[in-house]
Design a protein around this motif. Structure first.
Motif: not given
Length: 276
Positions: A45-68
């Motif tokens: 429920f935000h502008i751009g839906g799933r494609p926006a989420t994918v691009e946004f999260m790609a910038q946050l340097d997530f890694a397995p096991g991280m607590r978010v």
């Protein structure tokens, strides 16, 4: 009635679980055999839906096991994407009890309950101990929060030193009265749209260093243009954001486009890192 109560009531549906499951069936999906992709038309429920989420999260340097921490998790689309794609453990909070209940229900139906959890809570009174999270983010949440200084200070408290905080919010671009209703508020009483400069100032004051910023105005205009075109061609699909926005969905979409095209607002990404 408090502002937070008004916000929670604005987003409450009343029978959201039934509405989503019925729409899934009408779309040819089996509610007993769902995948996260099946939910993409509604759970972002935000502008751009799933494609926006994918691009946004790609910038946050997530890694397995991280607590978010997902602030204002809604019905959980972004959190489930983070858990499934990156192997993170995501904890979501939201003011709206119905959203929290539906988020947990959907996570169970797609087999991601082990990677996500949800609770009703306020973004300006985070119920977590200090330095609990490696990452935090919010997607179209700050427009409903007046005290952004307290918001940023709270996020800084629960993030570990070096932790990343990502924001994707609708922000002020120019002066002028906004046209309501909008997806996040039916009237100005609980709409608190601030400028990117305002966000940056509160972030720096809370101990964050700004790493990047991106204005997504053109992306937003195209997103809503396509939404209107599809609705005009044959009405909205059974499953979509119109379920969350209610009967006034067409007017809310039209109004946000008016405000975007007038240059008053734009969705903006800001990625910052906690110093230390």
């Amino acid at each position: 009635m408090t502002v937070e109560t008004s916000v929670a009531q604005h987003y409450s549906h009343g029978s959201l679980e039934r509405a989503i499951l019925s729409a899934l069936e009408a779309s040819g999906k089996d509610p007993a055999r769902l995948t996260p992709a099946d939910l993409a038309p509604i759970d972002e429920f935000h502008i751009g839906g799933r494609p926006a989420t994918v691009e946004f999260m790609a910038q946050l340097d997530f890694a397995p096991g991280m607590r978010v921490l997902d602030i204002g998790c809604g019905i959980g689309g972004a959190s489930r994407h983070g858990a499934q794609t990156f192997g993170c453990q995501v904890e979501g909070i939201d003011l709206t009890a119905e959203y929290v209940e539906v988020a947990a229900m959907l996570a169970k139906r797609v087999g991601l309950s082990d990677g996500v959890s949800y609770r009703q809570a306020s973004a300006v009174d985070l119920p977590f101990e200090a330095e609990r999270f490696d990452r935090a983010y919010m997607l179209h949440v700050g427009m409903n929060i007046a005290d952004k200084r307290r918001l940023m200070a709270g996020v800084a408290r629960v993030l570990k030193p070096g932790g990343v905080f990502g924001i994707y919010d609708v922000m002020r671009e120019a002066e002028g009265e906004l046209v309501f209703p909008l997806p996040w508020a039916s009237d100005p009483a609980f709409s608190f749209v601030d400028s990117a400069a305002g966000y940056r100032g509160h972030l720096v004051e809370a101990g964050f260093a700004i790493e990047r910023e991106r204005n997504r105005r053109d992306f937003a205009i195209e997103f809503f243009r396509q939404m209107q075109e599809k609705a005009a061609a044959g009405g909205p699909p059974p499953l979509g954001l119109h379920i969350l926005m209610g009967e006034t969905a067409p007017l809310k979409v039209a109004n946000i486009l008016v405000n975007l095209k007038a240059g008053r607002i734009a969705p903006v990404e800001i990625v910052s890192r906690k110093r230390g």
